[in-house]
Design a protein around this motif. Structure first.
Motif, PDB file in Angstrom:
ATOM      1  N   GLU A  44       4.718   8.995  -9.932  1.00 46.12           N
ATOM      2  CA  GLU A  44       3.643   9.832  -9.398  1.00 46.12           C
ATOM      3  C   GLU A  44       2.363   9.661 -10.206  1.00 46.12           C
ATOM      4  N   ARG A  45       2.484   9.710 -11.516  1.00 47.61           N
ATOM      5  CA  ARG A  45       1.298   9.593 -12.369  1.00 47.61           C
ATOM      6  C   ARG A  45       0.688   8.197 -12.277  1.00 47.61           C
ATOM      7  N   PHE A  46       1.547   7.187 -12.204  1.00 49.60           N
ATOM      8  CA  PHE A  46       1.060   5.814 -12.096  1.00 49.60           C
ATOM      9  C   PHE A  46       0.290   5.605 -10.793  1.00 49.60           C
ATOM     10  N   CYS A  47       0.861   6.052  -9.685  1.00 51.71           N
ATOM     11  CA  CYS A  47       0.198   5.864  -8.390  1.00 51.71           C
ATOM     12  C   CYS A  47      -1.100   6.668  -8.295  1.00 51.71           C
ATOM     13  N   LYS A  48      -1.086   7.885  -8.834  1.00 53.81           N
ATOM     14  CA  LYS A  48      -2.328   8.664  -8.845  1.00 53.81           C
ATOM     15  C   LYS A  48      -3.395   7.981  -9.695  1.00 53.81           C
ATOM     16  N   GLY A  49      -2.963   7.387 -10.798  1.00 54.30           N
ATOM     17  CA  GLY A  49      -3.924   6.678 -11.651  1.00 54.30           C
ATOM     18  C   GLY A  49      -4.586   5.528 -10.917  1.00 54.30           C
ATOM     19  N   ILE A  50      -3.809   4.800 -10.142  1.00 57.10           N
ATOM     20  CA  ILE A  50      -4.385   3.699  -9.354  1.00 57.10           C
ATOM     21  C   ILE A  50      -5.360   4.269  -8.317  1.00 57.10           C
ATOM     22  N   TRP A  51      -4.947   5.336  -7.638  1.00 52.64           N
ATOM     23  CA  TRP A  51      -5.768   5.901  -6.567  1.00 52.64           C
ATOM     24  C   TRP A  51      -7.137   6.365  -7.095  1.00 52.64           C
ATOM     25  N   PHE A  52      -7.123   7.037  -8.231  1.00 50.01           N
ATOM     26  CA  PHE A  52      -8.373   7.604  -8.738  1.00 50.01           C
ATOM     27  C   PHE A  52      -9.179   6.634  -9.595  1.00 50.01           C
ATOM     28  N   ASP A  53      -8.519   5.719 -10.282  1.00 46.52           N
ATOM     29  CA  ASP A  53      -9.236   4.880 -11.256  1.00 46.52           C
ATOM     30  C   ASP A  53      -9.399   3.425 -10.823  1.00 46.52           C
TER      31      ASP A  53
ATOM     32  N   ARG B  63      -6.119   0.376  -4.237  1.00 46.20           N
ATOM     33  CA  ARG B  63      -5.473   1.466  -3.497  1.00 46.20           C
ATOM     34  C   ARG B  63      -4.522   0.960  -2.417  1.00 46.20           C
ATOM     35  N   ASN B  64      -4.953  -0.064  -1.706  1.00 43.48           N
ATOM     36  CA  ASN B  64      -4.109  -0.551  -0.607  1.00 43.48           C
ATOM     37  C   ASN B  64      -2.860  -1.279  -1.100  1.00 43.48           C
ATOM     38  N   GLN B  65      -2.787  -1.521  -2.422  1.00 47.58           N
ATOM     39  CA  GLN B  65      -1.625  -2.201  -3.003  1.00 47.58           C
ATOM     40  C   GLN B  65      -0.581  -1.225  -3.553  1.00 47.58           C
TER      41      GLN B  65
ATOM     42  N   GLN C 262      -3.832  -7.862 -12.503  1.00 45.26           N
ATOM     43  CA  GLN C 262      -5.179  -7.339 -12.298  1.00 45.26           C
ATOM     44  C   GLN C 262      -5.340  -5.990 -13.004  1.00 45.26           C
ATOM     45  N   LEU C 263      -4.263  -5.206 -12.996  1.00 45.64           N
ATOM     46  CA  LEU C 263      -4.316  -3.868 -13.591  1.00 45.64           C
ATOM     47  C   LEU C 263      -4.201  -3.914 -15.111  1.00 45.64           C
ATOM     48  N   TYR C 264      -3.299  -4.784 -15.628  1.00 39.48           N
ATOM     49  CA  TYR C 264      -3.026  -4.832 -17.067  1.00 39.48           C
ATOM     50  C   TYR C 264      -3.173  -6.262 -17.609  1.00 39.48           C
ATOM     51  N   PRO C 265      -4.314  -6.901 -17.494  1.00 40.72           N
ATOM     52  CA  PRO C 265      -4.399  -8.302 -17.943  1.00 40.72           C
ATOM     53  C   PRO C 265      -4.086  -8.486 -19.425  1.00 40.72           C
ATOM     54  N   GLU C 266      -4.377  -7.474 -20.225  1.00 38.71           N
ATOM     55  CA  GLU C 266      -4.169  -7.590 -21.676  1.00 38.71           C
ATOM     56  C   GLU C 266      -2.690  -7.562 -22.055  1.00 38.71           C
ATOM     57  N   ARG C 267      -1.830  -7.106 -21.171  1.00 36.08           N
ATOM     58  CA  ARG C 267      -0.399  -7.003 -21.505  1.00 36.08           C
ATOM     59  C   ARG C 267       0.340  -8.317 -21.304  1.00 36.08           C
TER      60      ARG C 267
ATOM     61  N   PRO D 272       1.716   0.646  -2.220  1.00 39.88           N
ATOM     62  CA  PRO D 272       3.108   0.459  -1.757  1.00 39.88           C
ATOM     63  C   PRO D 272       3.812  -0.727  -2.417  1.00 39.88           C
ATOM     64  N   ASN D 273       3.033  -1.737  -2.834  1.00 40.11           N
ATOM     65  CA  ASN D 273       3.619  -2.920  -3.477  1.00 40.11           C
ATOM     66  C   ASN D 273       3.740  -2.773  -4.991  1.00 40.11           C
ATOM     67  N   MET D 274       3.210  -1.655  -5.524  1.00 34.29           N
ATOM     68  CA  MET D 274       3.236  -1.433  -6.965  1.00 34.29           C
ATOM     69  C   MET D 274       4.078  -0.236  -7.361  1.00 34.29           C
ATOM     70  N   ALA D 275       4.319   0.642  -6.422  1.00 31.48           N
ATOM     71  CA  ALA D 275       5.031   1.885  -6.732  1.00 31.48           C
ATOM     72  C   ALA D 275       6.420   1.601  -7.299  1.00 31.48           C
ATOM     73  N   ILE D 276       6.777   2.331  -8.329  1.00 32.41           N
ATOM     74  CA  ILE D 276       8.092   2.160  -8.963  1.00 32.41           C
ATOM     75  C   ILE D 276       9.199   2.628  -8.022  1.00 32.41           C
ATOM     76  N   ILE D 277       8.925   3.713  -7.273  1.00 35.54           N
ATOM     77  CA  ILE D 277       9.857   4.167  -6.245  1.00 35.54           C
ATOM     78  C   ILE D 277       9.215   3.905  -4.892  1.00 35.54           C
ATOM     79  N   ALA D 278       9.849   3.049  -4.107  1.00 33.55           N
ATOM     80  CA  ALA D 278       9.306   2.683  -2.800  1.00 33.55           C
ATOM     81  C   ALA D 278      10.449   2.327  -1.865  1.00 33.55           C
ATOM     82  N   ASP D 279      10.352   2.751  -0.623  1.00 29.56           N
ATOM     83  CA  ASP D 279      11.347   2.422   0.399  1.00 29.56           C
ATOM     84  C   ASP D 279      12.754   2.834  -0.030  1.00 29.56           C
ATOM     85  N   ASN D 280      12.824   3.986  -0.720  1.00 36.88           N
ATOM     86  CA  ASN D 280      14.116   4.550  -1.156  1.00 36.88           C
ATOM     87  C   ASN D 280      14.824   3.703  -2.210  1.00 36.88           C
ATOM     88  N   TYR D 281      14.050   2.938  -2.960  1.00 36.20           N
ATOM     89  CA  TYR D 281      14.601   2.154  -4.058  1.00 36.20           C
ATOM     90  C   TYR D 281      13.742   2.332  -5.306  1.00 36.20           C
TER      91      TYR D 281
END
Length: 809
Positions: free
Chosen positions: A389-398, A403-405, A451-456, A407-416
């Motif tokens: 929840e916190r990760f997805c909200k962080g993407i949405w706001f920051d 934002r359109n990605q 794109q989100l964490y290039p330094e990692r 569903p492809n980044m969420a840790i919990i998606a499609d019941n998995y």
């Protein structure tokens, strides 16, 4: 121990045989001698082990913990003798008492703690950490049964239990007093405290005891001994005296005990059903919960620092996605047991955990049904859900651009629950294991996370323990290298580059050729003992030994064998250098097509090896039950190293490095670490063929490849596939139709047919090169000279400098 001499060593063997076994020397079996020498080596190791841990505590140093589902350590007696500086004297004494050293050392069963490259890499890393005097330890599971013991019966792979612990394991020490309680299932109750924060209580859980067994990891002649801690699952009894008080519960308790012991029962249980999936998930949580509880206990006991300073003294490297649950488990402990706020716990966690990715294969990027996670690990699921929840909200706001990605980044998606995504979000470092693999992660598979964490993101190309894979397994070659350039390469493997000065010295090359010839004769003898097939040690030994998977393309290799066989049947007097093709591989028990490929290899062998019309120009050998000890026999004898995976599929490979280091020449695609080998030795010193990774990825994305077109236009391909389809290499017509249909009607998903022609042409170049003996030997020595770059010592130094920030002891 007093100054070691041959006489003292021999006296001690004789004395301990009497005291420990009640036997005279002449009555002792190889197993008796193995047991005695193991105990003598342990006497040398134990004081060093204690001293090493004491030194780490005194120096208050940062330590790395390597958490992995696999540690493919092989057998340890010969390795420990080498690292303790006792191997030569042990060999001499054994020979003096009429014992063959290799027969004595081979009494040790390979530890059933791993399957393939993932586990062998972990073992090499453990050795290099100790040999370089770094404080680094491993956490794994003490499986009672390994993957399986493979037998080939009528060409078919048959799986038997690999009960490697049927004899006492010489190198483990049980530490029951340090056992840890693990909780599954149960009820989670949430309360609001007076300060407004939430408090969670975890009740009515199924408790399991994790009992540690410690295995010493001995550094090379430096008196450093690190620890591989393996966890065994056992029943947890709060009141042992009352366990069997009620007779009616006896069988229920036995069933309960058995179900718990299954957690550490065997490596990779079949996950094709719900029970198997749940058992795998149990194993993973069992490993991470016991390990992180142990790490925190050790931190509190030895550092006397507040837990908020954990990242200063601890770094945890998770080996692939299997231990990803260590992220929510560390959060659980910090919040529920140590009263940290979410933000503070998250800051600690994401500065402690680092993640190594080993694959882009979708089936290896694990996911777990949310329903299973909720039921088995309710509190862990709550934490993962909050992370998500916190990760997805962080993407949405920051990160509006992403934002359109979501569903492809969420840790919990499609019941998995997506474990790779969890590992990325919860780690401060994400590394691939070869340059091309890391680039594919950044540009393809994990592009949006990059794109989100290039330094990692960073690369750490794999390496191998050169002390084991050259000094130990190929002592005559190692001795020759030392004669030529001195012994410094043992401590500083990059100094193997000094061999280049001698790569055109014909007298030296002849000495290298003699060593290789002896190794090939030794392997030929072993092949005859195991299979009854006589092979010519003057033939080209063409070797492919690795896990059986379609992308590794053992099928392309056996198609080449069929092509050569067809050519010889048409022209028995064909002028070709005799070739011995050597395969060894295990297929996952439920992987039907992989098992069919094993069956095809063995069927072809049964025909080719006994066809007198081809004048012994072709032999095919499949050696069963591939493991570390078998690899140690094969690799020193290899002329050709087959590294022919579909480009973009092999993360790195380490077999390519092992065979290169022993003088084999690589036939390979531009995949994994093959590219970095090519960059060092040049294309003139290896044999590159086939599609590139970009071409493969383009076909996957845009289409444009039709296997049927190659079938219809290449007579060689058509003939081979028709032979499979029409039963020419089967006992009945339908025997290999699955392979035929997979190629033609699933459009050859790993491009076997597409790369067939360039593969055939490359092998013609191999034959031409082999006919010029001095040129071949020059290429071989050049490969050895550059192989020091691929020592795991180099890889560990990179991890230390760029991720772990450790200091030497």
């Amino acid at each position: 121990m007093p100054q070691l001499t041959r006489d003292l060593w021999k006296e001690k063997i004789i004395s301990k045989l009497k005291s420990d076994k009640g036997k005279e020397l002449e009555d002792a079996s190889n197993k008796d001698i193995y047991d005695i020498i193991s105990s003598m080596v342990n006497e040398e190791i134990m004081p060093q082990w204690v001293a090493t841990q004491k030194k780490y505590k005194e120096e208050n140093c940062k330590q790395v913990y390597y958490v992995s589902m696999e540690f493919l350590i092989g057998s340890l007696l010969e390795s420990n003798l080498l690292n303790c500086g006792m191997l030569q004297i042990s060999n001499e004494v054994l020979e003096s008492i009429g014992k063959n050293p290799q027969e004595v050392y081979s009494q040790e069963h390979d530890a059933g703690l791993g399957n393939g490259g993932l586990g062998r890499l972990a073992a090499c890393f453990m050795d290099s950490l100790a040999s370089l005097s770094y404080p680094g330890h491993g956490f794994g599971i003490r499986y009672r049964y390994g993957l399986f013991e493979q037998r080939i019966i009528h060409g078919n792979q048959i799986e038997l239990p690999d009960y490697w612990l049927k004899d006492n394991y010489a190198w483990e020490t049980r530490k029951e007093e340090e056992a840890i309680c693990i909780h599954f299932r149960g009820d989670v109750h949430m309360f609001r405290k007076n300060d407004g924060n939430l408090e969670f209580k975890y009740e009515n859980t199924d408790k399991v005891l994790a009992v540690p067994y410690d295995v010493p990891i001995v550094g090379f002649q430096n008196q450093v001994v690190n620890t591989l801690r393996l966890w065994s699952a056992e029943p947890y009894y709060e009141d042992k005296d009352n366990v069997y008080r009620e007779g009616s519960k006896y069988y229920h308790d036995l069933d309960h005990k058995h179900s718990i012991e299954q957690i550490s029962g065997f490596l990779y249980p079949d996950d094709s059903n719900h029970e198997g999936k749940e058992l795998r998930l149990k194993q993973q949580y069992f490993l991470v919960s016991s390990s992180i509880q142990n790490i925190i206990h050790h931190f509190k006991k030895n550092y006397k620092l507040p837990l908020k300073r954990l990242p200063e003294k601890v770094v945890i490297q998770i080996n692939d996605t299997h231990p990803s649950l260590i992220i929510p488990e560390l959060m659980r402990i910090l919040m529920d047991e140590e009263n940290f706020s979410w933000n503070n716990a998250w800051e600690i966690t994401t500065n402690v955990i680092a993640y190594t990715n080993h694959t882009i294969m979708s089936e290896a990027l694990e996911t777990w049904p949310t329903s299973m996670m909720q039921e088995l690990l309710p509190r862990i699921y709550m934490i993962i859900n909050e992370i998500n929840e916190r990760f997805c909200k962080g993407i949405w706001f920051d990160h509006e651009e992403l934002r359109n990605q979501i569903p492809n980044m969420a840790i919990i998606a499609d019941n998995y629950v997506h474990m790779a995504r969890l590992a990325i979000v919860g780690s401060f470092s994400i590394n691939g294991v070869a340059r091309i693999h890391t680039e594919i992660l950044k540009k393809q598979e994990m592009k949006i996370f990059y794109q989100l964490y290039p330094e990692r993101f960073n690369n750490k190309t794999n390496g191998i323990n050169h002390r084991r894979w050259l000094l130990q397994v190929n002592p005559k070659l190692a001795g020759l290298i030392t004669d030529v350039i001195g012994p410094q390469w043992i401590q500083r493997p990059k100094q193997l580059i000094s061999l280049l000065k001698y790569s055109k010295d014909s007298s030296l090359l002849e000495r290298f050729d003699t060593v290789k010839s002896e190794n090939k004769q030794r392997l030929a003898n072993y092949i005859y003992e195991q299979t009854g097939v006589l092979v010519d040690h003057h033939s080209i030994f063409d070797v492919q030994i690795k896990r059986l998977h379609e992308y590794k393309r053992q099928l392309l290799n056996i198609f080449h064998v069929l092509y050569l066989y067809n050519e010889l049947k048409e022209n028995p007097n064909l002028n070709m250098v005799p070739r011995t093709f050597i395969f060894a591989a295990k297929a996952a028990p439920s992987y039907h097509l992989a098992k069919e490929i094993i069956k095809l290899i063995n069927k072809v062998a049964s025909i080719v090896n006994y066809d007198t019309t081809i004048q012994n120009k072709l032999k095919v050998i499949f050696l069963e039950n591939y493991n570390v000890s078998l690899a140690e026999k094969i690799i020193p004898a290899a002329d050709i190293s087959e590294q022919i995976s579909t480009a973009s599929k092999e993360a790195s490979g380490t077999g390519n490095m092992k065979m290169m280091m022993n003088g084999a020449l690589t036939v390979g695609t531009l995949d994994g670490a093959n590219i970095e080998i090519r960059d060092l030795v040049g294309e003139r010193n290896m044999f590159i063929f086939g599609l590139t990774a970009d071409e493969v990825l383009n076909y996957y994305q845009n289409g444009g490849y039709r296997a049927i077109d190659i079938y219809n236009t290449d007579d060689r391909v058509k003939r081979i596939l028709d032979q499979l389809n029409q039963g020419e290499f089967g006992s009945h017509e339908i025997e290999f139709k699955d392979i035929y249909y997979n190629i033609l009607y699933h459009n050859d998903p790993y491009f076997v047919l597409k790369d067939f022609e360039p593969y055939i042409e490359t092998h013609e170049l191999v034959e031409q090169a082999y006919r010029d003996k001095l040129t071949w030997l020059n290429m071989s020595v050049t490969n050895i000279a550059y192989s020091g770059k691929f020592s795991s010592d180099r890889t560990i130094q990179e991890y230390v400098a760029e991720i772990w920030k450790l200091k030497k002891l």
